[in-house]
Design a protein around this motif. Structure first.
Motif, short mmCIF file in Angstrom:
data_model
loop_
_atom_site.label_atom_id
_atom_site.label_comp_id
_atom_site.label_asym_id
_atom_site.label_seq_id
_atom_site.Cartn_x
_atom_site.Cartn_y
_atom_site.Cartn_z
N TYR A 215 -29.78 -25.63 10.59
CA TYR A 215 -29.32 -26.81 11.19
C TYR A 215 -28.38 -27.34 10.40
O TYR A 215 -28.61 -27.71 9.16
N GLU A 216 -27.37 -28.26 10.89
CA GLU A 216 -26.47 -29.10 10.40
C GLU A 216 -27.29 -30.58 10.26
O GLU A 216 -28.21 -30.88 11.14
N GLN A 218 -27.65 -34.31 10.06
CA GLN A 218 -27.12 -35.65 10.56
C GLN A 218 -27.61 -36.90 9.84
O GLN A 218 -26.85 -37.69 9.91
N ASN A 239 -27.34 -34.69 21.22
CA ASN A 239 -27.04 -33.50 20.11
C ASN A 239 -27.66 -33.61 19.00
O ASN A 239 -27.33 -33.23 18.14
N SER A 240 -28.98 -34.41 19.06
CA SER A 240 -29.41 -34.94 17.86
C SER A 240 -30.97 -34.67 18.13
O SER A 240 -31.61 -34.71 19.32
N LYS A 241 -31.72 -34.33 17.15
CA LYS A 241 -33.22 -34.24 17.14
C LYS A 241 -33.79 -34.63 15.85
O LYS A 241 -33.26 -34.63 14.74
N LEU A 258 -31.49 -33.83 12.64
CA LEU A 258 -30.72 -32.53 12.73
C LEU A 258 -30.01 -32.49 14.02
O LEU A 258 -30.06 -33.05 15.14
N ALA A 259 -28.77 -31.62 13.97
CA ALA A 259 -28.16 -31.16 15.34
C ALA A 259 -29.18 -30.51 16.21
O ALA A 259 -30.17 -30.02 16.06
N ARG A 260 -28.80 -30.58 17.55
CA ARG A 260 -29.96 -30.34 18.41
C ARG A 260 -29.83 -28.82 18.64
O ARG A 260 -31.14 -28.09 18.72
N ARG A 261 -28.75 -27.94 18.29
CA ARG A 261 -28.50 -26.67 18.55
C ARG A 261 -28.36 -26.01 16.88
O ARG A 261 -27.53 -26.39 16.19
N HIS A 304 -17.81 -27.20 6.51
CA HIS A 304 -18.90 -28.10 6.21
C HIS A 304 -19.23 -27.98 4.59
O HIS A 304 -20.55 -28.44 4.08
N ASP A 307 -21.53 -30.70 2.83
CA ASP A 307 -22.86 -31.17 3.60
C ASP A 307 -23.80 -30.24 3.33
O ASP A 307 -24.14 -29.51 2.81
#
Length: 541
Positions: A215-216, A218, A239-241, A258-261, A304, A307
């Protein structure tokens, strides 16, 4: 001796040699002979001892996962379509029986947007879900019975396939993984592990879902979930979790946004292997992505650089997210694993794929090797006793021709064992029962042939003509009895459980071998006996 008889004898000799090689190979010593025999003849749990585990697949987890995916998609579609809502959630079934009662609740849809919501439902969710309007602004989606039944069956089938891959990858001898029970409502899997006295390690591997996701990142790290939410003013974007790190001794748990997907998942893996870290004594697991996933991963990591990228296993971060230092295409490593066994188990689980639902061990049973040895000994005693009595009766009743039947009987058993060795079949107690029944069928075939020959001799035919007629007339009867028995075995195999299937397979192999031995081999022996030069051709029958 004519050429036809020489050809028949050569065929029998080739079959005999092939069977011996399949069973014991080409040993150079007695020890090697014994070792080859043990390696080629696989014994089942009831004969060799070992462990038996019964797992219950928590199919409600699969229903929740499907509902979660449906909710994510619904939120995206409603955002695209400009359809407002207050909340979308699903119920939380806690047991297998409650799984198919799961429902998705959509609340706060403005009445002026009801047509838009119905359009979204019809285009994306009508195949699996039934829509009910609770009031002018609220809706309830329930899963169709046919979809629920299919999801249950698919979850169990995928679980069996995944567990089978994991068990086979452990290098165990002839494990068995199968559904327990005939009803589609059953969610139990039985795993038999011959020769395994301590199944603890196997249980640890089997219960791990091993769903790898990248995951990305955030935001983070945070000391608590509330702290993570506060960093977003208490509102988490669609779009976050939030995810937490795996609990480790002496290390404080951390939370990340994290990003959702995920960027890639374990389903995108092509291979995974354990390897030792280059700059330390620790171990890591390397993985290789499929071609399509590598393109997407390369594009993401290239955009990224500097990141962070979270490595998530079964919903939890393996540790602090590493920084992307350069573009990564088709491979990567998972670091921070304590031992070779931990790295190897993770690689094994990643290669096997993730379980669609968690599993619960509801039964564990051990079969001692001594009990297996007793079963083998009793099976051998009963088999030898049965064969001895049959051979004795055949010799008394059919005189020298009884030797013919005995030789065919021995070759029949040899072929059966050789075929089991070739196809890596597992010999169980029901299999031994199938062998004993095969002996009875083989004797029955010889009796049919011998009695036909006697009838022809009583009718005044010459010996050679009587033998030809006897085999010719008995052949169709033998084929008829064998085919009907094989049809019965087919039904046993299709609808029976593991031991019943073993019985059916062994019996079918024995019946196929019997057609060859009772008809081809037995007739060849008669022809060889009658081909010897004598003043008067006679037959001891």
């Amino acid at each position: 001796m004519n050429n036809n008889l020489k050809t028949r004898l050569a065929i029998i000799l080739v079959v005999l040699i092939a069977c011996v090689i399949l069973i014991v190979g080409v040993p150079k010593s007695k020890a090697e002979l014994v070792n080859n025999f043990k390696h080629n003849i696989h014994l089942g749990l009831d004969l060799s001892g070992g462990s038996q585990l019964v797992l219950e697949v928590q199919v409600q987890d699969a229903f929740k996962a499907v509902a979660d995916a449906a909710i994510d998609k619904m939120k995206q579609e409603m955002a695209k379509g400009g359809v407002d809502y207050v909340d979308i959630n699903h119920t939380d079934p806690q047991s297998i029986k409650e799984a198919d009662s799961i429902q998705i609740n959509v609340t706060g849809v403005p009445t002026v947007k009801s047509t838009g919501f119905t359009t979204i439902y019809n285009d994306n969710f009508s195949d699996m879900w039934l829509k009910t309007q609770v009031n002018p602004t609220d809706y309830r989606l329930t899963m169709k019975p046919s979809s629920a039944e299919t999801l249950k069956e698919d979850t169990l089938t995928q679980s069996i396939n995944t567990i089978e891959k994991k068990v086979n990858a452990l290098g165990l001898t002839e494990p068995s993984v199968q559904k327990r029970g005939r009803s589609s409502a059953e969610s139990e899997i039985m795993v038999q592990l011959p020769g395994v006295d301590d199944p603890g390690h196997v249980k640890d591997v089997l219960k791990t879902q091993a769903l790898l996701e990248l995951y990305e990142v955030q935001g983070g790290p945070f000391q608590s979930k509330d702290e993570a939410l506060n960093s977003k003013q208490g509102v988490l974007g669609l779009n976050s979790k939030i995810a937490e790190t795996i609990t480790k001794p002496g290390v404080a748990k951390e939370f990340y946004i994290l990003a959702r997907r995920p960027v890639v998942t374990g389903r995108d893996l092509r291979d995974a292997r354990p390897q030792q870290m280059q700059n330390s004594v620790g171990w890591e697991t390397s993985f290789v992505l499929s071609q399509d996933a590598a393109k997407a991963f390369g594009a993401f990591t290239g955009a990224h650089v500097n990141d962070r990228l979270a490595i998530v296993l079964d919903g939890k971060l393996l540790g602090p997210p590493p920084v992307i230092k350069d573009k990564i295409s088709d491979n990567g490593v998972i670091e921070g694993l304590g031992s070779h066994e931990e790295a190897a188990d993770l690689a094994l689980n990643l290669r096997a794929g993730s379980l669609p639902a968690s599993v619960l061990f509801i039964e564990e049973r051990e079969v001692g090797a001594s009990l297996g040895n007793d079963s083998i000994r009793e099976g051998i005693y009963s088999g030898v006793a049965g064969v001895s009595v049959v051979v004795l009766l055949m010799l008394i009743y059919y005189k020298k021709s009884g030797i013919n039947a005995t030789l065919a009987l021995v070759l029949n058993a040899l072929i059966l064992v050789a075929v089991l060795a070739y196809f890596d079949g597992v010999l169980t107690l029901p299999g031994i029962a199938g062998i004993i029944l095969t002996i009875g069928m083989a004797v029955d075939s010889n009796v049919l042939i011998f009695e036909r020959i006697r009838e022809e001799l009583r009718a005044g035919k010459a010996v050679i003509a009587a033998v030809e007629a006897g085999f010719g007339k008995a052949f169709l009867t033998i084929i008829d009895t064998h085919i009907t028995t094989m049809v019965s075995c087919a039904f046993l195999f299709l609808f029976g459980t593991g031991p019943v299937k073993g019985f059916a397979v062994t019996l079918v192999i024995g019946l196929g071998a019997n057609v060859f031995t009772a008809v081809f081999v037995s007739k060849t022996i008669f022809q060889w006996e009658l081909s010897s030069p004598k003043k008067e051709v006679t037959l001891s029958i």
